[in-house]
Design a protein around this motif. Sequence first.
Motif, PDB file in Angstrom:
ATOM      1  N   GLU A 291     -17.090  52.544  43.572  1.00  0.00           N
ATOM      2  CA  GLU A 291     -18.031  52.785  42.616  1.00  0.00           C
ATOM      3  C   GLU A 291     -17.569  53.718  41.540  1.00  0.00           C
ATOM      4  OE1 GLU A 291     -21.939  53.596  43.930  1.00  0.00           O
ATOM      5  OE2 GLU A 291     -22.206  51.319  44.570  1.00  0.00           O
ATOM      6  N   ALA A 292     -17.541  53.553  40.049  1.00  0.00           N
ATOM      7  CA  ALA A 292     -17.228  54.386  39.018  1.00  0.00           C
ATOM      8  C   ALA A 292     -18.151  55.299  39.089  1.00  0.00           C
ATOM      9  CB  ALA A 292     -16.876  53.583  37.606  1.00  0.00           C
ATOM     10  N   ARG A 293     -17.776  56.701  38.986  1.00  0.00           N
ATOM     11  CA  ARG A 293     -18.475  58.119  39.044  1.00  0.00           C
ATOM     12  C   ARG A 293     -18.004  59.020  37.936  1.00  0.00           C
ATOM     13  NH1 ARG A 293     -21.846  58.486  43.783  1.00  0.00           N
ATOM     14  NH2 ARG A 293     -22.424  56.237  44.384  1.00  0.00           N
ATOM     15  N   LYS A 294     -18.507  60.045  37.543  1.00  0.00           N
ATOM     16  CA  LYS A 294     -18.168  61.224  36.794  1.00  0.00           C
ATOM     17  C   LYS A 294     -18.495  62.538  37.703  1.00  0.00           C
ATOM     18  CE  LYS A 294     -17.332  59.442  32.320  1.00  0.00           C
ATOM     19  NZ  LYS A 294     -15.912  59.883  32.147  1.00  0.00           N
ATOM     20  N   THR A 295     -17.687  63.317  37.921  1.00  0.00           N
ATOM     21  CA  THR A 295     -17.984  64.435  38.787  1.00  0.00           C
ATOM     22  C   THR A 295     -17.083  65.667  38.261  1.00  0.00           C
ATOM     23  OG1 THR A 295     -17.931  65.324  41.139  1.00  0.00           O
ATOM     24  CG2 THR A 295     -16.289  63.952  40.686  1.00  0.00           C
ATOM     25  N   PRO A 296     -17.607  67.070  38.150  1.00  0.00           N
ATOM     26  CA  PRO A 296     -16.901  68.159  37.857  1.00  0.00           C
ATOM     27  C   PRO A 296     -15.817  68.211  38.856  1.00  0.00           C
ATOM     28  CG  PRO A 296     -19.045  68.913  38.516  1.00  0.00           C
ATOM     29  CD  PRO A 296     -19.073  67.292  38.323  1.00  0.00           C
ATOM     30  N   MET A 297     -14.605  69.009  38.635  1.00  0.00           N
ATOM     31  CA  MET A 297     -13.532  68.949  39.777  1.00  0.00           C
ATOM     32  C   MET A 297     -12.637  70.119  39.391  1.00  0.00           C
ATOM     33  SD  MET A 297     -10.843  66.102  41.021  1.00  0.00           S
ATOM     34  CE  MET A 297     -12.059  65.006  41.347  1.00  0.00           C
ATOM     35  N   GLU A 298     -12.256  71.009  40.220  1.00  0.00           N
ATOM     36  CA  GLU A 298     -11.477  72.121  39.909  1.00  0.00           C
ATOM     37  C   GLU A 298     -10.107  71.629  39.971  1.00  0.00           C
ATOM     38  OE1 GLU A 298     -11.534  76.534  41.563  1.00  0.00           O
ATOM     39  OE2 GLU A 298     -10.392  75.305  43.126  1.00  0.00           O
ATOM     40  N   THR A 299      -9.201  71.910  39.043  1.00  0.00           N
ATOM     41  CA  THR A 299      -8.112  71.604  38.835  1.00  0.00           C
ATOM     42  C   THR A 299      -6.856  72.680  38.719  1.00  0.00           C
ATOM     43  OG1 THR A 299      -8.623  69.557  37.678  1.00  0.00           O
ATOM     44  CG2 THR A 299      -6.189  70.396  37.328  1.00  0.00           C
ATOM     45  N   LEU A 300      -5.769  72.806  39.611  1.00  0.00           N
ATOM     46  CA  LEU A 300      -4.771  73.795  39.410  1.00  0.00           C
ATOM     47  C   LEU A 300      -3.620  73.217  38.067  1.00  0.00           C
ATOM     48  CD1 LEU A 300      -3.508  74.546  43.085  1.00  0.00           C
ATOM     49  CD2 LEU A 300      -5.229  75.722  41.564  1.00  0.00           C
ATOM     50  N   VAL A 301      -3.548  74.213  37.285  1.00  0.00           N
ATOM     51  CA  VAL A 301      -2.790  73.826  36.352  1.00  0.00           C
ATOM     52  C   VAL A 301      -1.438  74.680  36.269  1.00  0.00           C
ATOM     53  CG1 VAL A 301      -2.635  73.737  33.529  1.00  0.00           C
ATOM     54  CG2 VAL A 301      -4.688  73.371  34.642  1.00  0.00           C
ATOM     55  N   ILE A 302      -0.431  73.973  36.456  1.00  0.00           N
ATOM     56  CA  ILE A 302       0.805  74.810  36.587  1.00  0.00           C
ATOM     57  C   ILE A 302       1.150  75.477  35.359  1.00  0.00           C
ATOM     58  CG2 ILE A 302       3.194  74.669  37.341  1.00  0.00           C
ATOM     59  CD1 ILE A 302       1.068  74.045  39.459  1.00  0.00           C
ATOM     60  N   ASP A 303       1.384  76.703  35.139  1.00  0.00           N
ATOM     61  CA  ASP A 303       1.880  77.446  34.079  1.00  0.00           C
ATOM     62  C   ASP A 303       3.320  77.482  33.629  1.00  0.00           C
ATOM     63  OD1 ASP A 303      -0.539  77.975  33.159  1.00  0.00           O
ATOM     64  OD2 ASP A 303      -1.035  79.679  34.580  1.00  0.00           O
ATOM     65  N   HIS A 304       3.892  77.743  35.002  1.00  0.00           N
ATOM     66  CA  HIS A 304       5.555  77.855  35.096  1.00  0.00           C
ATOM     67  C   HIS A 304       5.984  77.659  36.411  1.00  0.00           C
ATOM     68  CE1 HIS A 304       9.421  79.365  34.055  1.00  0.00           C
ATOM     69  NE2 HIS A 304       9.678  80.093  35.146  1.00  0.00           N
ATOM     70  N   LEU A 305       6.979  77.025  36.576  1.00  0.00           N
ATOM     71  CA  LEU A 305       7.684  76.474  37.886  1.00  0.00           C
ATOM     72  C   LEU A 305       9.190  76.177  37.666  1.00  0.00           C
ATOM     73  CD1 LEU A 305       7.161  75.614  40.837  1.00  0.00           C
ATOM     74  CD2 LEU A 305       6.675  73.146  40.192  1.00  0.00           C
ATOM     75  N   GLU A 306       9.932  76.869  38.194  1.00  0.00           N
ATOM     76  CA  GLU A 306      11.340  76.536  38.466  1.00  0.00           C
ATOM     77  C   GLU A 306      11.842  75.505  39.257  1.00  0.00           C
ATOM     78  OE1 GLU A 306      13.592  77.892  36.365  1.00  0.00           O
ATOM     79  OE2 GLU A 306      12.148  79.585  35.679  1.00  0.00           O
ATOM     80  N   LYS A 307      12.626  74.527  38.803  1.00  0.00           N
ATOM     81  CA  LYS A 307      13.055  73.322  39.528  1.00  0.00           C
ATOM     82  C   LYS A 307      14.066  73.802  40.632  1.00  0.00           C
ATOM     83  CE  LYS A 307      14.530  68.330  38.691  1.00  0.00           C
ATOM     84  NZ  LYS A 307      14.614  67.496  37.670  1.00  0.00           N
ATOM     85  N   THR A 308      14.768  74.658  40.599  1.00  0.00           N
ATOM     86  CA  THR A 308      15.803  75.219  41.254  1.00  0.00           C
ATOM     87  C   THR A 308      15.314  76.436  41.822  1.00  0.00           C
ATOM     88  OG1 THR A 308      17.652  74.089  40.221  1.00  0.00           O
ATOM     89  CG2 THR A 308      18.138  75.783  41.684  1.00  0.00           C
ATOM     90  N   PRO A 309      15.319  76.710  43.241  1.00  0.00           N
ATOM     91  CA  PRO A 309      14.670  77.889  43.765  1.00  0.00           C
ATOM     92  C   PRO A 309      15.897  78.985  43.706  1.00  0.00           C
ATOM     93  CG  PRO A 309      15.635  76.370  45.570  1.00  0.00           C
ATOM     94  CD  PRO A 309      15.630  75.593  44.274  1.00  0.00           C
TER      95      PRO A 309
END
Length: 312
Positions: A291-309
Amino acid sequence: MFNNSVSAIGVCVVFAAASFAQAPASKLEFEVASIKPSELPTPAMVASGKIHAGMKVDAARVDIGLMPMMGLITKAYDVKQYQVVGPDWMLTTPFDIVAKMPEGATKEQVPQMLQSLLADRFKLTLHRETKEHSVYALVVGKGGPKVTPYKPDPELAGNGAVSGSNEVTISGGRGGQTVSDGTGMQQKVTPSADGKSIHIEITKVSMSLLSEALFRFVGRPIVDLTGLKGDYNVILDISMADIMAAQRAAGIGGGGPGGGGGDAGRPADAAVDNGGTSVYESLQALGLKLEARKTPMETLVIDHLEKTPTAN
């Protein structure tokens, strides 16, 4: 592009997950960690069962195989994939990690050590936002549930995986695979004779985990509101059209990543027109519906991330 054999693995491995308790506030780090890009599985590796995938945790070390950055982040921060916003490559670039735990550390502290590892070696920084999201609620249909409660095998009692582990093992060949996640859950995957769908028999799965695994096929998060507790045995038939759409959404086999595999605007009771069975129809056969609903949800937004460690 993955072949059909490896694609079937991808369908199954999405059901494999490990649960972690919230980490304590003080910072913890692995004593030492080796990180390298994963070797993608070949058909021969699948047939032989020689796949290093998932996570194994014991008192001394953490062993991770074939895990994309998205999986590392969701385990480190105890969130679902749809709660993370970041670069497309997080879904498609897997890593192998072997890390030594400090003396006295517990399995429940592994997520915080993963957070430290991602910050130190991949320079991960992020922030949290709470926004309203369109979701599907997984609920029981009018006729009641038609799922079978899981009953553990007495002969296997006491042989479950240690808390925090979900080491994946795969056996079988082109005719089908059996995937075990190390926690007692098992998925038998068989392609249909006409090649239009994949038949999946899942042993020991919670409704919450089922919801999490299926979201990529319907284009939006699925929240478990069935009220069904415990684990169940479930049979699903998923059309190849839905599987290929989910792979395209994840950046596999052409096309860029998106917000899910299926058509997010499609009604929850819609059927596919390609001769295969849709996720919606499979859920209806289980006495469940979306069933379709709407709800508040916490989200992690990536600000910086290197592809190679940074170097080991």
